[in-house]
Design an enzyme around this catalytic site. Structure first.
Site, PDB file in Angstrom:
ATOM      1  N   ASP A  14       7.003 -15.899 -26.916  1.00 47.44           N
ATOM      2  CA  ASP A  14       7.291 -17.209 -26.289  1.00 47.44           C
ATOM      3  C   ASP A  14       8.705 -17.667 -26.672  1.00 47.44           C
ATOM      4  OD1 ASP A  14       5.963 -19.677 -28.605  1.00 47.44           O
ATOM      5  OD2 ASP A  14       6.589 -17.601 -28.998  1.00 47.44           O
ATOM      6  N   HIS A 250      10.335 -16.252 -39.021  1.00 48.88           N
ATOM      7  CA  HIS A 250       8.923 -16.010 -38.645  1.00 48.88           C
ATOM      8  C   HIS A 250       8.704 -14.680 -37.896  1.00 48.88           C
ATOM      9  CE1 HIS A 250       7.855 -20.049 -39.916  1.00 48.88           C
ATOM     10  NE2 HIS A 250       8.610 -20.603 -39.010  1.00 48.88           N
TER      11      HIS A 250
HETATM   12  O1  RIB Z   1       4.886 -21.108 -36.445  1.00 53.03           O
HETATM   13  C1  RIB Z   1       5.948 -20.267 -36.069  1.00 53.03           C
HETATM   14  C2  RIB Z   1       5.651 -19.605 -34.765  1.00 53.03           C
HETATM   15  O2  RIB Z   1       5.559 -20.580 -33.724  1.00 53.03           O
HETATM   16  C3  RIB Z   1       6.763 -18.654 -34.311  1.00 53.03           C
HETATM   17  O3  RIB Z   1       6.216 -17.635 -33.518  1.00 53.03           O
HETATM   18  C4  RIB Z   1       7.638 -19.533 -33.472  1.00 53.03           C
HETATM   19  O4  RIB Z   1       8.391 -18.779 -32.513  1.00 53.03           O
HETATM   20  C5  RIB Z   1       6.607 -20.374 -32.778  1.00 53.03           C
HETATM   21  O5  RIB Z   1       6.113 -19.618 -31.676  1.00 53.03           O
HETATM   22 CA    CA Z   2       7.139 -17.190 -31.281  1.00 52.20          CA
END
Ligand code: RIB
Ligand code: CA
Length: 334
Positions: A14, A250
């Protein structure tokens, strides 16, 4: 020694700035072959997610099948995309975009996952870094899917670390808790890369400046612009991150656990997801081998491999060395 072939991956995403980092890490790494990119709502609306993936791939000189996926959660109400974190366009509000070719393939992301996995049984790894609706819908289309995929790696959830959308919930799981619980109980080989490890790896903005200076390429220039916006949010809202003027990478850790599993400490256990109430989106892990009276924890709920520790400095070094490789091609811009 016969070299092992690259790992075939469907990237479910996303984008999203850390998603963009993860995409470029995957394109740069010689052990990863991205055979398709499926998109979902989350950081942006799904149409913007697909546009961003097509754009990022074209800037890097790559043409990879992209499909449109879940536009909303399975059951809960959709939330507004967090433009304050990723920008309204998902890439830090780029001042302009080059003209690039490419459009999403026809067909849904869920169908693409099913068709691709069925065509190559045992070979496809799903790396999912957004809300998990595409994987849940794929399971509905093909209940045999868990026996056909090589493995699933997801960025999401948290067990010991505080959440980022509530004290107990991480954004990807919270955005579609019903889909997430279906993924955690499907029975495929599953690794969870949650905040327990992603909050241990702070990537300084200067790293992306170094990478951009090294390549002098529109793709890494664009990534640096996006990370500037994303880092500003994290540096303002998280004292630890603010100290280095950086951000959490992340999603990129979902690929690092694939390429460098030795950097992670994992624990096996049943993981279920709270789907409503104050705990909505919580990934609850059974960490003791006992029999509970509460239903939902019985023996046939499969285990998940949960990442609890990471060698943060070594992880940062792997991200740096990978993005510094000679991986960029002539941009597909017109
Ligand atoms: O909590 C972090 C996640 O949420 C990551 O994948 C960031 O891109 C959002 O999608
Ligand atoms: Ca993400």
């Amino acid at each position: 020694m016969i070299p092992t072939p690259p790992r075939k991956v469907i990237f479910d995403t996303d984008p999203g700035v850390d998603d963009a980092m993860a995409l470029y890490y995957a394109l740069a790494h010689p052990c990863i072959d991205v055979v398709g990119i499926t998109t979902t709502f989350g950081n942006v609306f799904v149409e913007q997610a697909a546009a961003n993936v097509l754009y990022l791939c074209a800037l890097a000189g790559r043409s990879i099948p992209v499909t449109l996926g879940a536009s909303h959660p399975l059951f809960k109400n959709a939330e507004s995309p967090p433009a304050f974190i990723h920008g309204a366009d998902g890439l830090g509000n780029l001042p302009r975009r080059s003209n690039t070719p490419g459009r999403p393939d026809p067909g849904s992301s869920a169908q693409f996952i099913v068709d691709t996995v069925r065509a190559s049984p045992g070979e496809i790894t799903l790396v999912a870094v957004g809300p998990l609706g595409n994987l849940a819908l794929a399971l509905q289309l093909a209940p045999e899917l868990p026996t056909l995929v090589r493995e699933v790696i997801l960025m999401g959830g948290t067990v010991l670390e505080s959440g980022n959308v509530s004290p107990v919930a991480e954004a990807n799981i919270w955005n579609d808790p019903h889909a997430a619980d279906a993924v955690f109980t499907a029975g495929w080989p599953l690794t969870m890369v949650g905040l327990d490890v992603t909050h241990q790896v702070i990537l300084p903005l200067s790293l992306f400046k170094t990478i951009a200076n090294h390549h002098q390429h529109v793709a890494t220039d664009t990534l640096y612009h996006a990370v500037q916006f994303y880092s500003a949010f994290y540096s303002q809202h998280d004292a630890l991150v603010g100290k280095v003027n950086g951000c959490y990478g992340h999603d990129v850790l979902a690929f690092v656990v694939l390429t460098n599993p030795e950097l992670f400490t994992l624990q096996s256990g049943r993981v279920r997801v709270a789907v409503d109430g104050l705990a909505q989106g919580q990934t609850m892990m059974q960490r003791k081998n006992v029999v509970y009276p509460q239903h939902g924890w019985h023996d046939d709920i499969p285990h998940t491999q949960v990442c609890l520790q990471v060698q943060a400095d070594a992880c940062k070094a792997v991200v740096t060395s990978t993005l510094m490789r000679d991986w960029l091609q002539t941009p597909l811009t017109s």
